[in-house]
Design a protein around this motif. Sequence first.
Motif, PDB file in Angstrom:
ATOM      1  N   TYR A  74       0.840  -1.196   0.000  1.00 42.69           N
ATOM      2  CA  TYR A  74       0.000   0.000   0.000  1.00 42.69           C
ATOM      3  C   TYR A  74       0.876   1.246   0.000  1.00 42.69           C
ATOM      4  O   TYR A  74       2.067   1.198   0.299  1.00 42.69           O
ATOM      5  CB  TYR A  74      -0.956   0.026   1.199  1.00 42.69           C
ATOM      6  CG  TYR A  74      -0.288  -0.041   2.543  1.00 42.69           C
ATOM      7  CD1 TYR A  74       0.145   1.113   3.206  1.00 42.69           C
ATOM      8  CD2 TYR A  74      -0.097  -1.254   3.177  1.00 42.69           C
ATOM      9  CE1 TYR A  74       0.753   1.043   4.440  1.00 42.69           C
ATOM     10  CE2 TYR A  74       0.507  -1.337   4.419  1.00 42.69           C
ATOM     11  CZ  TYR A  74       0.927  -0.181   5.048  1.00 42.69           C
ATOM     12  OH  TYR A  74       1.533  -0.251   6.277  1.00 42.69           O
ATOM     13  N   GLU A  75       0.246   2.339  -0.369  1.00 42.85           N
ATOM     14  CA  GLU A  75       0.865   3.652  -0.296  1.00 42.85           C
ATOM     15  C   GLU A  75      -0.003   4.502   0.609  1.00 42.85           C
ATOM     16  O   GLU A  75      -1.227   4.527   0.450  1.00 42.85           O
ATOM     17  CB  GLU A  75       0.940   4.297  -1.681  1.00 42.85           C
ATOM     18  CG  GLU A  75       1.813   3.519  -2.650  1.00 42.85           C
ATOM     19  CD  GLU A  75       1.711   4.040  -4.059  1.00 42.85           C
ATOM     20  OE1 GLU A  75       2.739   4.497  -4.574  1.00 42.85           O
ATOM     21  OE2 GLU A  75       0.596   3.990  -4.618  1.00 42.85           O
ATOM     22  N   ILE A  76       0.620   5.179   1.566  1.00 43.82           N
ATOM     23  CA  ILE A  76      -0.111   6.014   2.506  1.00 43.82           C
ATOM     24  C   ILE A  76       0.473   7.414   2.460  1.00 43.82           C
ATOM     25  O   ILE A  76       1.683   7.580   2.279  1.00 43.82           O
ATOM     26  CB  ILE A  76      -0.063   5.420   3.938  1.00 43.82           C
ATOM     27  CG1 ILE A  76      -0.954   6.214   4.882  1.00 43.82           C
ATOM     28  CG2 ILE A  76       1.365   5.283   4.448  1.00 43.82           C
ATOM     29  CD1 ILE A  76      -1.207   5.520   6.219  1.00 43.82           C
ATOM     30  N   GLU A  77      -0.397   8.420   2.575  1.00 45.30           N
ATOM     31  CA  GLU A  77       0.108   9.788   2.566  1.00 45.30           C
ATOM     32  C   GLU A  77      -0.797  10.711   3.371  1.00 45.30           C
ATOM     33  O   GLU A  77      -1.995  10.473   3.495  1.00 45.30           O
ATOM     34  CB  GLU A  77       0.267  10.310   1.145  1.00 45.30           C
ATOM     35  CG  GLU A  77      -1.015  10.455   0.367  1.00 45.30           C
ATOM     36  CD  GLU A  77      -0.793  10.945  -1.050  1.00 45.30           C
ATOM     37  OE1 GLU A  77      -0.069  11.947  -1.236  1.00 45.30           O
ATOM     38  OE2 GLU A  77      -1.331  10.323  -1.968  1.00 45.30           O
ATOM     39  N   VAL A  78      -0.174  11.738   3.926  1.00 49.43           N
ATOM     40  CA  VAL A  78      -0.915  12.816   4.559  1.00 49.43           C
ATOM     41  C   VAL A  78      -1.199  13.806   3.440  1.00 49.43           C
ATOM     42  O   VAL A  78      -0.267  14.400   2.886  1.00 49.43           O
ATOM     43  CB  VAL A  78      -0.116  13.481   5.698  1.00 49.43           C
ATOM     44  CG1 VAL A  78      -0.928  14.606   6.327  1.00 49.43           C
ATOM     45  CG2 VAL A  78       0.278  12.455   6.752  1.00 49.43           C
ATOM     46  N   ILE A  79      -2.471  13.959   3.070  1.00 52.89           N
ATOM     47  CA  ILE A  79      -2.799  14.788   1.916  1.00 52.89           C
ATOM     48  C   ILE A  79      -3.165  16.215   2.286  1.00 52.89           C
ATOM     49  O   ILE A  79      -3.199  17.077   1.413  1.00 52.89           O
ATOM     50  CB  ILE A  79      -3.918  14.153   1.058  1.00 52.89           C
ATOM     51  CG1 ILE A  79      -5.198  13.991   1.858  1.00 52.89           C
ATOM     52  CG2 ILE A  79      -3.458  12.843   0.464  1.00 52.89           C
ATOM     53  CD1 ILE A  79      -6.394  13.561   1.020  1.00 52.89           C
ATOM     54  N   ASP A  80      -3.426  16.473   3.572  1.00 53.20           N
ATOM     55  CA  ASP A  80      -3.776  17.832   3.971  1.00 53.20           C
ATOM     56  C   ASP A  80      -3.619  17.973   5.476  1.00 53.20           C
ATOM     57  O   ASP A  80      -3.715  16.992   6.221  1.00 53.20           O
ATOM     58  CB  ASP A  80      -5.217  18.146   3.563  1.00 53.20           C
ATOM     59  CG  ASP A  80      -5.519  19.630   3.526  1.00 53.20           C
ATOM     60  OD1 ASP A  80      -4.576  20.447   3.562  1.00 53.20           O
ATOM     61  OD2 ASP A  80      -6.709  19.987   3.434  1.00 53.20           O
ATOM     62  N   ALA A  81      -3.382  19.199   5.913  1.00 56.06           N
ATOM     63  CA  ALA A  81      -3.273  19.509   7.338  1.00 56.06           C
ATOM     64  C   ALA A  81      -3.844  20.898   7.554  1.00 56.06           C
ATOM     65  O   ALA A  81      -3.446  21.847   6.878  1.00 56.06           O
ATOM     66  CB  ALA A  81      -1.821  19.455   7.787  1.00 56.06           C
ATOM     67  N   LYS A  82      -4.783  21.007   8.472  1.00 51.43           N
ATOM     68  CA  LYS A  82      -5.429  22.282   8.778  1.00 51.43           C
ATOM     69  C   LYS A  82      -5.501  22.443  10.284  1.00 51.43           C
ATOM     70  O   LYS A  82      -5.524  21.474  11.030  1.00 51.43           O
ATOM     71  CB  LYS A  82      -6.853  22.332   8.214  1.00 51.43           C
ATOM     72  CG  LYS A  82      -6.959  22.174   6.729  1.00 51.43           C
ATOM     73  CD  LYS A  82      -6.502  23.405   6.000  1.00 51.43           C
ATOM     74  CE  LYS A  82      -6.721  23.227   4.512  1.00 51.43           C
ATOM     75  NZ  LYS A  82      -5.988  24.161   3.716  1.00 51.43           N
ATOM     76  N   ALA A  83      -5.584  23.695  10.728  1.00 52.17           N
ATOM     77  CA  ALA A  83      -5.729  23.971  12.153  1.00 52.17           C
ATOM     78  C   ALA A  83      -6.682  25.145  12.347  1.00 52.17           C
ATOM     79  O   ALA A  83      -6.720  26.071  11.535  1.00 52.17           O
ATOM     80  CB  ALA A  83      -4.377  24.288  12.786  1.00 52.17           C
ATOM     81  N   LEU A  84      -7.444  25.094  13.417  1.00 57.55           N
ATOM     82  CA  LEU A  84      -8.334  26.163  13.834  1.00 57.55           C
ATOM     83  C   LEU A  84      -8.013  26.417  15.297  1.00 57.55           C
ATOM     84  O   LEU A  84      -7.992  25.480  16.097  1.00 57.55           O
ATOM     85  CB  LEU A  84      -9.798  25.751  13.662  1.00 57.55           C
ATOM     86  CG  LEU A  84     -10.842  26.765  14.119  1.00 57.55           C
ATOM     87  CD1 LEU A  84     -10.791  28.003  13.211  1.00 57.55           C
ATOM     88  CD2 LEU A  84     -12.227  26.149  14.082  1.00 57.55           C
ATOM     89  N   CYS A  85      -7.747  27.669  15.653  1.00 53.93           N
ATOM     90  CA  CYS A  85      -7.304  27.979  17.023  1.00 53.93           C
ATOM     91  C   CYS A  85      -8.347  28.733  17.813  1.00 53.93           C
ATOM     92  O   CYS A  85      -9.109  29.538  17.268  1.00 53.93           O
ATOM     93  CB  CYS A  85      -6.009  28.785  16.976  1.00 53.93           C
ATOM     94  SG  CYS A  85      -4.593  27.783  16.489  1.00 53.93           S
ATOM     95  N   GLN A  86      -8.335  28.472  19.105  1.00 52.20           N
ATOM     96  CA  GLN A  86      -9.198  29.142  20.074  1.00 52.20           C
ATOM     97  C   GLN A  86      -8.317  29.644  21.217  1.00 52.20           C
ATOM     98  O   GLN A  86      -7.302  29.024  21.540  1.00 52.20           O
ATOM     99  CB  GLN A  86     -10.236  28.164  20.641  1.00 52.20           C
ATOM    100  CG  GLN A  86     -11.068  27.453  19.598  1.00 52.20           C
ATOM    101  CD  GLN A  86     -11.946  28.386  18.798  1.00 52.20           C
ATOM    102  OE1 GLN A  86     -12.478  29.348  19.328  1.00 52.20           O
ATOM    103  NE2 GLN A  86     -12.063  28.121  17.509  1.00 52.20           N
ATOM    104  N   PRO A  87      -8.715  30.744  21.881  1.00 52.03           N
ATOM    105  CA  PRO A  87      -7.940  31.187  23.046  1.00 52.03           C
ATOM    106  C   PRO A  87      -8.053  30.166  24.172  1.00 52.03           C
ATOM    107  O   PRO A  87      -9.060  29.474  24.295  1.00 52.03           O
ATOM    108  CB  PRO A  87      -8.591  32.518  23.429  1.00 52.03           C
ATOM    109  CG  PRO A  87      -9.894  32.568  22.713  1.00 52.03           C
ATOM    110  CD  PRO A  87      -9.854  31.589  21.586  1.00 52.03           C
ATOM    111  N   ALA A  88      -7.001  30.046  24.972  1.00 51.46           N
ATOM    112  CA  ALA A  88      -6.988  29.128  26.111  1.00 51.46           C
ATOM    113  C   ALA A  88      -6.523  29.896  27.345  1.00 51.46           C
ATOM    114  O   ALA A  88      -6.015  31.018  27.240  1.00 51.46           O
ATOM    115  CB  ALA A  88      -6.066  27.941  25.825  1.00 51.46           C
ATOM    116  N   ALA A  89      -6.661  29.286  28.498  1.00 49.06           N
ATOM    117  CA  ALA A  89      -6.284  29.915  29.764  1.00 49.06           C
ATOM    118  C   ALA A  89      -4.807  30.303  29.768  1.00 49.06           C
ATOM    119  O   ALA A  89      -3.978  29.672  29.111  1.00 49.06           O
ATOM    120  CB  ALA A  89      -6.579  28.955  30.920  1.00 49.06           C
ATOM    121  N   GLY A  90      -4.488  31.336  30.505  1.00 50.89           N
ATOM    122  CA  GLY A  90      -3.092  31.726  30.687  1.00 50.89           C
ATOM    123  C   GLY A  90      -2.455  32.329  29.448  1.00 50.89           C
ATOM    124  O   GLY A  90      -1.245  32.262  29.277  1.00 50.89           O
TER     125      GLY A  90
END
Length: 191
Positions: A74-90
Amino acid sequence: MGIVSQVRAARRPAVTAAVLALGAIGLAACGSSSESASAAADAVPCPAMSVLADAASLTRFAPGAARTPDNVLYEIEVIDAKALCQPAAGGQVTADVGLSIYVRRGPAGRDLKGVSEPFFLTLTETNTRVISRASYQTVIPFDNGKNSGGVVEHLSVTVPLEGKSPYAFEMIGGIQLSADELADERKRRGK
């Protein structure tokens, strides 16, 4: 100081590569439209998110067989990467990361029911130091006899800003490769 928390969220299987890409683009769209609108309104700047080129894909061959197209399991790949950020404590930021991972069965893998491979997510202070790195295992089934499949792996990372901008950090994901696998992949790609 390392990542304050790094918790793996639920995996979501996907049917096709197109669904994988759309799922990663719409990280905020996991709930109702009012939840999505609220999440988008609360979003804050995120560290850069990328897939490490040398760890974006892996071709797995049948054990002991020559490395020829007929012997590809088989062939495996990471085809996309996304992030969504929210404020956190401190004064920190929590990044909800989606890594879209896709697998194609090869000629030697016709009896495979699925694939299990390790992948990683690293948080760095851009161009200076690794803050934290964690490895995970993805499991991708070949549903209903299909020759491909994929998942969007959802992870949550708290970024310790310590007074810095989120843009001073970078999150990098990829397939976990051994030194030999890395050398083989670079050779196959002509690097």
